[in-house]
Design a protein around this motif. Structure first.
Motif, short mmCIF file in Angstrom:
data_model
loop_
_atom_site.label_atom_id
_atom_site.label_comp_id
_atom_site.label_asym_id
_atom_site.label_seq_id
_atom_site.Cartn_x
_atom_site.Cartn_y
_atom_site.Cartn_z
N ARG A 1 103.73 -59.37 -22.10
CA ARG A 1 105.15 -59.00 -22.49
C ARG A 1 105.10 -59.73 -23.99
N GLY A 2 104.38 -60.89 -24.17
CA GLY A 2 104.30 -61.48 -25.34
C GLY A 2 103.64 -60.59 -26.53
N ARG A 3 102.81 -59.89 -25.99
CA ARG A 3 102.01 -58.98 -26.79
C ARG A 3 102.65 -57.84 -27.12
N ARG A 4 103.46 -57.19 -26.55
CA ARG A 4 104.06 -56.06 -26.78
C ARG A 4 104.63 -55.73 -28.39
N ALA B 1 106.44 -59.23 -32.97
CA ALA B 1 105.41 -59.47 -31.79
C ALA B 1 104.43 -58.25 -31.69
N ASP C 1 102.63 -60.78 -36.96
CA ASP C 1 102.51 -61.94 -35.89
C ASP C 1 101.29 -62.49 -35.70
N ARG D 1 106.03 -71.92 -33.19
CA ARG D 1 105.65 -71.69 -31.89
C ARG D 1 106.99 -71.59 -30.89
N ARG E 1 109.08 -68.77 -31.94
CA ARG E 1 108.71 -67.45 -31.27
C ARG E 1 108.71 -67.19 -29.98
N LEU F 1 111.21 -64.20 -28.27
CA LEU F 1 110.66 -63.31 -27.27
C LEU F 1 111.56 -63.55 -26.00
N GLU F 2 111.97 -64.57 -25.59
CA GLU F 2 112.66 -64.60 -24.34
C GLU F 2 114.17 -64.01 -24.35
N ARG G 1 115.27 -61.71 -26.70
CA ARG G 1 115.32 -60.03 -26.98
C ARG G 1 115.17 -59.09 -25.96
#
Lengths: 280, 326
Positions: free
Chosen positions: A277-280, B129, B134, B209, B212, B216-217, B219
């Motif tokens: 997921r993080g890499r997407r 990301a 990134d 960190r 970021r 990610l959480e 979005r």
């Protein structure tokens, strides 16, 4: 092969980290064979700049000691302190976290207040104070680092244990009449291990940084020099001799970087879905 | 409103508890030190003579039972008495108060640099990301994270002060110069650049960190998807839907981390000769002046507690949901 290990072996982060650590560990172990000369003794003229004499590739320090040999020998102190303090901190963290998460109630309250307290106090100042008061030695440095680094493990284990506590397999064990101790050790803890291992790798990294900082300030073990000590000792001559502090710092940077990479790779390998997921 | 007041009071009570625990911890640490506490208090200031030690023992009540000693120590500290440094011939509280402004200036600036830089880096990484940007930000923040702080300081002195000769490397003001007004401010600011940046780099990596991960959480949340489906312009969606919510937890986390800046200040102040309490602690370490060390530990702990409370309150003000839930 175990799928976690397979994912790990394909991760470039893990490979880079592992390689650096392997080199550091091997040179720490085989230092006496690679550099038979006593690392404390004068080897050649002091203040020898690097890349001039092929026998002393990284130059010498104020007392004419070989810096390359010093880096290899002093890897021991840094690595041992990093590992030992982390192992101790992980054990303490697991015990406190497991008790708090499993029993809940007032035990949980008390243990978590204590944990929060240790997270609130400025950790580095506290570690320095401990080393100063217990008088500097390898053991006191390990104790000090251990005391400031267990709280995150306790919190992690607590939340994992608390969420596993009401799973069916744990209830089944309870119904079968297994003791609390057996349930915690045999049923719950094995399921919390993977995030703890990933965290431990990062903890070794920060323990090495802390040890370096303590030794840099002149509180290192007087009988066992470390990388941080090398930087601290040559700080006053940095304008004339940059290499004496540059190379030890670079080595610390590489080892800490390696441990961080390994920790991230472990995290990804244990949580493949999150990683993707993080890499997407 | 009464709920808010109640939660603030609760927070205060908790802070008082923490402070009390710290004082008690200090008391235990004095006891742990090798030798008689009286000799610890006297330091090695040639105070070995028996009469002086007996006087010290009587003065600090060391001949009384332990609980009575603890009580008199705690009440003393709570009245602002942090003991006396026989090395420096001054009360510890005075020594620390003298140096505190310099440390607050250094850590405050470093915190601002770290927070602004870190959030920007984290935003760039989180919103891109998986792309090259990134990756670059992640590598840079990993480097900041893994480099020993004191080494960054030494290397930046070598580069910016010795080789390039751009910035001063030592102290807080130019030696011998007596600047006033604006010139003084510029002089201090020039001396502040290297130490504050050095101290800020590590925490910049930490905040980058966190930001970021938080982005990610957020979005992937439903309301962001809805906004996207409604065809909201990307810029507006990022600003009002993603960032606003992603940055909230950063406040609390930043508050917890900020207290640890003080620890880093010991290293930075030592490297750059910055005249703050970190430098004071270093000198005390070399002289084994335990009273000063314990005082520094106490004051920095108070700073952490106060800082956590401020961020906690800030968080409540920014996010009304917290106040309602409490």
């Amino acid at each position: 092969m175990n799928p976690t290990l397979r994912r790990l072996s394909r991760d470039p982060k893990a490979l880079i980290g592992f390689t650096i650590l392997l080199v550091a560990t091997l040179s720490a172990i085989f230092a006496p064979m690679l550099f038979p000369r006593d690392p404390w003794a004068m080897a050649t003229r002091p203040f020898l700049p690097p890349f001039e004499d092929p026998e002393f590739w990284l130059g010498t320090d104020m007392l004419g000691r070989d810096i390359f040999a010093g880096l290899a020998y002093r890897a021991r102190m840094s690595l041992i302190v990093g590992l030992a303090s982390t192992v101790a901190a992980v054990v303490i963290g697991i015990v406190i976290g497991a008790l708090a998460g499993y029993f809940g109630g007032w035990i949980d309250d008390v243990l978590m207040r204590v944990t929060e307290f240790f997270q609130t106090i400025p950790t580095f100042v506290f570690a320095l104070l401990m080393v100063a008061i217990l008088s500097p030695s390898m053991l006191s440095i390990i104790i000090a680092i251990c005391i400031v680094s267990w709280p995150p493990v306790a919190r992690l284990v607590r939340s994992e244990v608390a969420s596993l506590r009401n799973r069916d397999f744990v209830r089944a064990a309870t119904v079968l009449g297994e003791s609390h101790g057996r349930i915690i050790v045999a049923q719950i803890l094995p399921n919390t291990l993977s995030p703890v291992i990933a965290m431990a790798s990062l903890m070794v990294a920060s323990a090495i940084l802390t040890e370096a900082a303590i030794s840099f300030l002149g509180l290192g073990d007087p009988n066992r020099m470390s990388w941080g000590y090398m930087i601290g000792a040559s700080r006053t001559v940095i304008r004339q001799a940059w290499w004496m502090s540059f190379f030890p710092g670079l080595v610390i940077l590489l080892v800490v970087l390696a441990l961080n990479l390994l920790g991230e790779a472990l995290n990804d390998a244990f949580n493949p879905r999150l990683a993707r997921r993080g890499r997407r | 409103m009464t709920r808010l007041v109640l939660s603030v009071l609760l927070r205060l009570a908790k802070a008082v508890g923490v402070v009390l625990a710290i004082v008690l911890l200090n008391f235990v640490l004095i006891r742990l030190a090798p030798g008689d506490p009286a000799s610890v208090m006297a330091g090695q200031a040639g105070a070995a003579d028996e009469q002086f030690m007996a006087q010290l023992r009587a003065q600090f009540g060391l001949d009384k039972p332990l609980p009575a000693q603890a009580w008199s120590y705690v009440s003393g500290v709570l009245q602002g008495d942090l003991g006396f440094s026989y090395r420096q011939g001054m009360p510890v509280s005075e020594l620390i108060l003298d140096r505190l402004p310099a440390t607050l200036l250094l850590t405050g600036t470093a915190f601002a640099i770290a927070l602004i830089g870190g959030v920007l880096m984290g935003m760039v990484a989180g919103l891109n990301a998986g792309r090259a940007l990134d990756f670059i930000v992640s590598v840079v923040s990993l480097l900041f994270y893994a480099t020993p702080l004191f080494w960054v300081g030494l290397m930046s002195i070598l580069l910016f002060s010795v080789y390039l000769d751009w910035l001063p490397a030592f102290g807080m003001t130019q030696v011998g110069a007596r600047f006033t007004g604006w010139e003084y401010v510029v002089d201090v600011a020039r001396h502040l650049v290297l130490p504050a940046t050095t101290l800020g780099l590590f925490y910049m990596a930490v905040y980058a960190r966190m930001t970021r991960a938080s982005i990610l959480e957020v979005r992937d949340m439903d309301y962001v998807r809805t906004a996207r489906a409604m065809g909201l312009p990307r810029r507006r969606m990022v600003r009002s839907h993603i960032l606003r919510n992603a940055l909230l937890p950063i406040i609390t986390l930043a508050g917890i981390q900020a207290g640890q800046l003080v620890g880093g200040a010991i290293l930075t102040e030592t490297v750059f000769g910055w005249p703050g309490i970190g430098r004071l602690a270093f000198d005390a370490l070399l002289q084994r002046d335990y009273q000063v060390l314990l005082g520094v530990f106490f004051v920095t702990s108070i700073m952490v507690v106060v800082f956590n409370m401020i961020t906690d309150l800030l968080y409540r003000l920014v996010d009304p949901r917290i106040g309602a839930a409490a």
